[in-house]
Design an enzyme around this catalytic site. Structure first.
Site, PDB file in Angstrom:
ATOM      1  N   SER A 116       0.841  -1.193   0.000  1.00 51.09           N
ATOM      2  CA  SER A 116       0.000   0.000   0.000  1.00 51.09           C
ATOM      3  C   SER A 116       0.880   1.249   0.000  1.00 51.09           C
ATOM      4  CB  SER A 116      -0.970  -0.036   1.194  1.00 51.09           C
ATOM      5  OG  SER A 116      -1.979   0.931   1.054  1.00 51.09           O
ATOM      6  N   GLU A 212      -2.044  -2.520  -8.208  1.00 50.36           N
ATOM      7  CA  GLU A 212      -3.286  -2.679  -7.457  1.00 50.36           C
ATOM      8  C   GLU A 212      -3.594  -1.366  -6.765  1.00 50.36           C
ATOM      9  OE1 GLU A 212      -3.832  -3.187  -3.733  1.00 50.36           O
ATOM     10  OE2 GLU A 212      -1.904  -2.217  -3.451  1.00 50.36           O
ATOM     11  N   HIS A 277      -4.668  -5.346  -1.551  1.00 47.12           N
ATOM     12  CA  HIS A 277      -5.621  -5.102  -0.471  1.00 47.12           C
ATOM     13  C   HIS A 277      -6.728  -6.142  -0.380  1.00 47.12           C
ATOM     14  CE1 HIS A 277      -3.733  -1.105  -0.847  1.00 47.12           C
ATOM     15  NE2 HIS A 277      -4.116  -0.901   0.387  1.00 47.12           N
TER      16      HIS A 277
END
Length: 307
Positions: A116, A212, A277
């Site tokens: 992330s 992502e 995620h």
């Protein structure tokens, strides 16, 4: 694109430091994650500021200087074998310029895990230290705490990396074909935000690119992809792995956008590869050369992720 230096795998009893370079960490989730690490016969130590919350900007885990100090102290501690991030959120880009990269380079390679917002650190470790890092679950992450696949794939990568040289995702081809390259990437919005910053990667040339994101409107995903395309960042990439798009639009809409923006690159693309995620996230070693088979949705590493 050259492959990077692989750190040594972990062994029972290894000391691992847990740091929070980005957002604040819920104490109960941190404790649950530490218990999992102890169950793996690891010796976790927690950075001094992991449970801090900045008073003015509550989305940050303490001040920029304190978050940077925790990471640098852990990295430069010779007793620490790995540095694991507690969670993502936002904040790495604020503190990354405060790290003493010469001192960290001198401390030598060790395992680094996160994803992330941690994408910015993956890029920095690759560019400034030439080091393989692990895009994988974080210690206080809900997925890590509750999902056996996420736990087991990370554990195997850390302790028995030769057992996970082939990663089977259960995904499918968006554009069929095979491709070889060095794994890199992460969170799409962070990769776009890195453009123009010191030490930013000029392009993904020679790379198998992993993408992502989470919680983004489709027009924002479009903007990130278009910015990277306009900057020539995708030029020379050999293949693309698409991970999760949690809390974004219905996947049919996201899929149409991904095909619209990336399909014209003429390189193999696999979707729903199972990292990021989403539930049961797989661990992907950045900096390792690998082969993608888009139709089989498999990734075969040329060498194990860790020595």
């Amino acid at each position: 694109m050259k492959t990077l230096v692989r750190p040594r795998r972990l062994a029972p009893g290894a000391r691992v430091a847990v740091v929070a370079p980005s957002g604040p960490v819920p104490e109960e989730r941190l404790e649950a994650g530490l218990d999992i690490l102890r169950g793996w016969d690891l010796d976790p130590v927690v950075g001094s500021h992991v449970l801090d919350r900045q008073t003015e900007f509550g989305y940050l885990a303490g001040t920029d200087a304190d978050r940077a100090a925790d990471l640098q102290s852990a990295w430069c501690d010779p007793s620490v074998d790995a540095v694991l991030c507690a969670r993502g959120g936002y904040g790495v880009q604020r503190m990354i310029g405060l790290l003493d990269w010469d001192a960290m380079r001198a401390a030598g390679p060790k395992v680094f895990v996160g994803f992330s917002d941690i994408t910015a650190l993956h890029e920095a470790f690759a560019r400034r230290m030439g080091l393989v890092t692990l895009h994988g679950p974080m210690v206080a992450g809900v997925d890590f705490l509750k999902n056996a696949r996420a736990q087991e794939h990370l554990r195997a990568t850390l302790f028995e990396p030769e057992s996970v040289r082939t990663i089977a995702s259960g995904g499918r081809a968006l554009v069929p074909g095979r491709a070889r390259g060095v794994l890199l990437g992460g969170c799409l919005c962070l990769l776009a935000a890195e453009l123009g910053t010191p030490w930013a990667r000029p392009s993904a040339r020679g790379g198998l690119l992993c993408l992502e994101d989470v919680g983004e409107e489709t027009y924002r995903l479009d903007r990130y992809l278009t910015q990277l395309l306009r900057a020539g960042w995708f030029e020379g990439a050999t293949g693309i792995l698409l991970g999760s798009w949690e809390e974004c639009a219905p996947y049919a809409e996201v899929r149409a956008l991904l095909m619209d923006r990336l399909g014209g690159l003429g390189i193999p693309i696999t979707e729903e590869f199972g990292f990021g995620h989403g539930e049961g996230a797989l661990t992907i070693p950045f900096g390792v050369r690998a082969e993608l088979d888009a139709e089989e949705a498999t990734l075969t590493l040329e060498v194990p992720a860790l020595l």
